[in-house]
Design a protein around this motif. Structure first.
Motif, PDB file in Angstrom:
ATOM      1  N   THR A  44     -72.393  25.533 -10.227  1.00 38.93           N
ATOM      2  CA  THR A  44     -72.315  24.710  -9.016  1.00 38.93           C
ATOM      3  C   THR A  44     -70.864  24.468  -8.637  1.00 38.93           C
ATOM      4  O   THR A  44     -70.474  24.591  -7.470  1.00 38.93           O
ATOM      5  CB  THR A  44     -73.038  23.363  -9.229  1.00 38.93           C
ATOM      6  OG1 THR A  44     -74.418  23.634  -9.496  1.00 38.93           O
ATOM      7  CG2 THR A  44     -72.914  22.462  -8.025  1.00 38.93           C
ATOM      8  N   ARG A  45     -70.061  24.139  -9.620  1.00 40.90           N
ATOM      9  CA  ARG A  45     -68.649  23.824  -9.356  1.00 40.90           C
ATOM     10  C   ARG A  45     -67.892  25.058  -8.860  1.00 40.90           C
ATOM     11  O   ARG A  45     -67.190  25.004  -7.847  1.00 40.90           O
ATOM     12  CB  ARG A  45     -68.002  23.259 -10.622  1.00 40.90           C
ATOM     13  CG  ARG A  45     -68.633  21.943 -11.072  1.00 40.90           C
ATOM     14  CD  ARG A  45     -68.231  21.539 -12.480  1.00 40.90           C
ATOM     15  NE  ARG A  45     -66.817  21.341 -12.653  1.00 40.90           N
ATOM     16  CZ  ARG A  45     -66.167  20.197 -12.397  1.00 40.90           C
ATOM     17  NH1 ARG A  45     -66.841  19.155 -11.963  1.00 40.90           N
ATOM     18  NH2 ARG A  45     -64.877  20.105 -12.587  1.00 40.90           N
ATOM     19  N   ILE A  46     -68.048  26.160  -9.540  1.00 43.64           N
ATOM     20  CA  ILE A  46     -67.305  27.363  -9.172  1.00 43.64           C
ATOM     21  C   ILE A  46     -67.808  27.944  -7.857  1.00 43.64           C
ATOM     22  O   ILE A  46     -67.013  28.407  -7.042  1.00 43.64           O
ATOM     23  CB  ILE A  46     -67.338  28.386 -10.325  1.00 43.64           C
ATOM     24  CG1 ILE A  46     -66.476  27.851 -11.468  1.00 43.64           C
ATOM     25  CG2 ILE A  46     -66.863  29.756  -9.864  1.00 43.64           C
ATOM     26  CD1 ILE A  46     -66.480  28.674 -12.715  1.00 43.64           C
ATOM     27  N   ASP A  47     -69.115  27.917  -7.619  1.00 42.55           N
ATOM     28  CA  ASP A  47     -69.649  28.434  -6.358  1.00 42.55           C
ATOM     29  C   ASP A  47     -69.071  27.677  -5.162  1.00 42.55           C
ATOM     30  O   ASP A  47     -68.667  28.282  -4.165  1.00 42.55           O
ATOM     31  CB  ASP A  47     -71.173  28.358  -6.329  1.00 42.55           C
ATOM     32  CG  ASP A  47     -71.840  29.406  -7.211  1.00 42.55           C
ATOM     33  OD1 ASP A  47     -71.142  30.327  -7.688  1.00 42.55           O
ATOM     34  OD2 ASP A  47     -73.061  29.291  -7.425  1.00 42.55           O
ATOM     35  N   ALA A  48     -69.017  26.354  -5.251  1.00 46.65           N
ATOM     36  CA  ALA A  48     -68.486  25.553  -4.146  1.00 46.65           C
ATOM     37  C   ALA A  48     -66.995  25.810  -3.948  1.00 46.65           C
ATOM     38  O   ALA A  48     -66.520  25.974  -2.815  1.00 46.65           O
ATOM     39  CB  ALA A  48     -68.748  24.072  -4.399  1.00 46.65           C
ATOM     40  N   LEU A  49     -66.255  25.848  -5.046  1.00 47.67           N
ATOM     41  CA  LEU A  49     -64.817  26.097  -4.955  1.00 47.67           C
ATOM     42  C   LEU A  49     -64.525  27.485  -4.397  1.00 47.67           C
ATOM     43  O   LEU A  49     -63.636  27.663  -3.553  1.00 47.67           O
ATOM     44  CB  LEU A  49     -64.165  25.935  -6.327  1.00 47.67           C
ATOM     45  CG  LEU A  49     -64.083  24.500  -6.838  1.00 47.67           C
ATOM     46  CD1 LEU A  49     -63.779  24.490  -8.331  1.00 47.67           C
ATOM     47  CD2 LEU A  49     -63.067  23.700  -6.053  1.00 47.67           C
ATOM     48  N   ASP A  50     -65.287  28.471  -4.836  1.00 43.94           N
ATOM     49  CA  ASP A  50     -65.096  29.839  -4.350  1.00 43.94           C
ATOM     50  C   ASP A  50     -65.434  29.940  -2.862  1.00 43.94           C
ATOM     51  O   ASP A  50     -64.705  30.584  -2.098  1.00 43.94           O
ATOM     52  CB  ASP A  50     -65.955  30.813  -5.159  1.00 43.94           C
ATOM     53  CG  ASP A  50     -65.771  32.239  -4.693  1.00 43.94           C
ATOM     54  OD1 ASP A  50     -64.625  32.730  -4.691  1.00 43.94           O
ATOM     55  OD2 ASP A  50     -66.782  32.868  -4.306  1.00 43.94           O
ATOM     56  N   GLY A  86     -56.067  27.432  -2.384  1.00 42.37           N
ATOM     57  CA  GLY A  86     -56.249  28.390  -3.476  1.00 42.37           C
ATOM     58  C   GLY A  86     -55.686  27.889  -4.791  1.00 42.37           C
ATOM     59  O   GLY A  86     -56.358  27.953  -5.831  1.00 42.37           O
ATOM     60  N   ARG A  87     -54.463  27.350  -4.745  1.00 39.59           N
ATOM     61  CA  ARG A  87     -53.846  26.831  -5.968  1.00 39.59           C
ATOM     62  C   ARG A  87     -54.593  25.608  -6.498  1.00 39.59           C
ATOM     63  O   ARG A  87     -54.855  25.496  -7.703  1.00 39.59           O
ATOM     64  CB  ARG A  87     -52.376  26.469  -5.712  1.00 39.59           C
ATOM     65  CG  ARG A  87     -51.471  27.665  -5.547  1.00 39.59           C
ATOM     66  CD  ARG A  87     -50.011  27.276  -5.523  1.00 39.59           C
ATOM     67  NE  ARG A  87     -49.691  26.277  -4.518  1.00 39.59           N
ATOM     68  CZ  ARG A  87     -49.329  26.530  -3.259  1.00 39.59           C
ATOM     69  NH1 ARG A  87     -49.236  27.786  -2.856  1.00 39.59           N
ATOM     70  NH2 ARG A  87     -49.041  25.555  -2.425  1.00 39.59           N
ATOM     71  N   HIS A  88     -54.952  24.705  -5.600  1.00 34.30           N
ATOM     72  CA  HIS A  88     -55.626  23.486  -6.028  1.00 34.30           C
ATOM     73  C   HIS A  88     -57.024  23.808  -6.577  1.00 34.30           C
ATOM     74  O   HIS A  88     -57.455  23.215  -7.570  1.00 34.30           O
ATOM     75  CB  HIS A  88     -55.719  22.476  -4.880  1.00 34.30           C
ATOM     76  CG  HIS A  88     -56.133  21.118  -5.335  1.00 34.30           C
ATOM     77  ND1 HIS A  88     -55.236  20.216  -5.859  1.00 34.30           N
ATOM     78  CD2 HIS A  88     -57.349  20.521  -5.384  1.00 34.30           C
ATOM     79  CE1 HIS A  88     -55.887  19.106  -6.204  1.00 34.30           C
ATOM     80  NE2 HIS A  88     -57.167  19.277  -5.921  1.00 34.30           N
ATOM     81  N   SER A  89     -57.701  24.750  -5.949  1.00 32.38           N
ATOM     82  CA  SER A  89     -59.031  25.149  -6.429  1.00 32.38           C
ATOM     83  C   SER A  89     -58.956  25.689  -7.851  1.00 32.38           C
ATOM     84  O   SER A  89     -59.818  25.381  -8.682  1.00 32.38           O
ATOM     85  CB  SER A  89     -59.646  26.207  -5.504  1.00 32.38           C
ATOM     86  OG  SER A  89     -59.867  25.669  -4.220  1.00 32.38           O
ATOM     87  N   ASP A  98     -58.770  17.099  -9.230  1.00 35.69           N
ATOM     88  CA  ASP A  98     -60.056  16.638  -8.707  1.00 35.69           C
ATOM     89  C   ASP A  98     -60.427  17.371  -7.422  1.00 35.69           C
ATOM     90  O   ASP A  98     -59.582  17.969  -6.753  1.00 35.69           O
ATOM     91  CB  ASP A  98     -59.985  15.136  -8.390  1.00 35.69           C
ATOM     92  CG  ASP A  98     -59.759  14.291  -9.625  1.00 35.69           C
ATOM     93  OD1 ASP A  98     -60.279  14.661 -10.692  1.00 35.69           O
ATOM     94  OD2 ASP A  98     -59.057  13.274  -9.507  1.00 35.69           O
ATOM     95  N   PHE A  99     -61.688  17.248  -7.051  1.00 43.24           N
ATOM     96  CA  PHE A  99     -62.207  17.833  -5.822  1.00 43.24           C
ATOM     97  C   PHE A  99     -61.738  17.079  -4.577  1.00 43.24           C
ATOM     98  O   PHE A  99     -61.690  17.646  -3.490  1.00 43.24           O
ATOM     99  CB  PHE A  99     -63.749  17.792  -5.828  1.00 43.24           C
ATOM    100  CG  PHE A  99     -64.401  18.871  -6.627  1.00 43.24           C
ATOM    101  CD1 PHE A  99     -64.814  20.047  -6.035  1.00 43.24           C
ATOM    102  CD2 PHE A  99     -64.637  18.704  -7.975  1.00 43.24           C
ATOM    103  CE1 PHE A  99     -65.440  21.040  -6.764  1.00 43.24           C
ATOM    104  CE2 PHE A  99     -65.273  19.683  -8.725  1.00 43.24           C
ATOM    105  CZ  PHE A  99     -65.673  20.854  -8.124  1.00 43.24           C
ATOM    106  N   GLU A 100     -61.462  15.790  -4.716  1.00 42.04           N
ATOM    107  CA  GLU A 100     -61.239  14.928  -3.551  1.00 42.04           C
ATOM    108  C   GLU A 100     -60.209  15.439  -2.546  1.00 42.04           C
ATOM    109  O   GLU A 100     -60.470  15.381  -1.346  1.00 42.04           O
ATOM    110  CB  GLU A 100     -60.901  13.505  -3.985  1.00 42.04           C
ATOM    111  CG  GLU A 100     -62.099  12.723  -4.471  1.00 42.04           C
ATOM    112  CD  GLU A 100     -63.280  12.717  -3.501  1.00 42.04           C
ATOM    113  OE1 GLU A 100     -63.087  12.428  -2.300  1.00 42.04           O
ATOM    114  OE2 GLU A 100     -64.396  13.023  -3.945  1.00 42.04           O
TER     115      GLU A 100
END
Length: 120
Positions: A44-50, A86-89, A98-100
């Motif tokens: 879930t985390r990687i899919d959203a970030l990608d 990209g860097r923050h992800s 964090d995601f925020e």
């Protein structure tokens, strides 16, 4: 089958800014959900970030094209933000950040798009 017809009609009725707004809404919701997902829910985390990174990458690519009609300063800012995303992800994937901030940037873009939609 009627749902597909409705989705196609809705897509055709949207102007590009509305489509961008909807896309940012969807990817931002995915980031919000991922931020609340269990630490071990890597998918879930990687899919959203990608997905978010791909959206920003596509915007940067579009801004790099000579035929893009946005102001050069705005184009440069979007490209710069894309690089930061990209860097923050990557840092979020490593659990160093964090995601925020990603969610906040997307919301800010959505506010700008909403203002342009209302002005049109």
């Amino acid at each position: 089958m009627s749902l597909r017809a409705y989705q196609q009609a809705a897509t055709r009725a949207e102007n590009p800014r509305e489509l961008e707004y909807r896309l940012f809404g969807q990817v931002t919701r995915a980031l919000m959900d991922a931020s609340k997902a269990a630490e071990d829910d890597f998918a879930t985390r990687i899919d959203a970030l990608d997905w978010n990174r791909r959206v920003w990458s596509a915007m940067a690519t579009d801004c790099s094209l000579p035929e893009n009609s946005l102001a050069p300063e705005l184009r440069a800012s979007i490209i710069s933000l894309s690089l930061w995303v990209g860097r923050h992800s990557s840092a979020v994937m490593r659990k160093e950040e964090d995601f925020e901030p990603l969610i906040d940037i997307n919301r800010t873009i959505m506010q700008g798009l909403a203002g342009r939609i209302e002005a049109a």
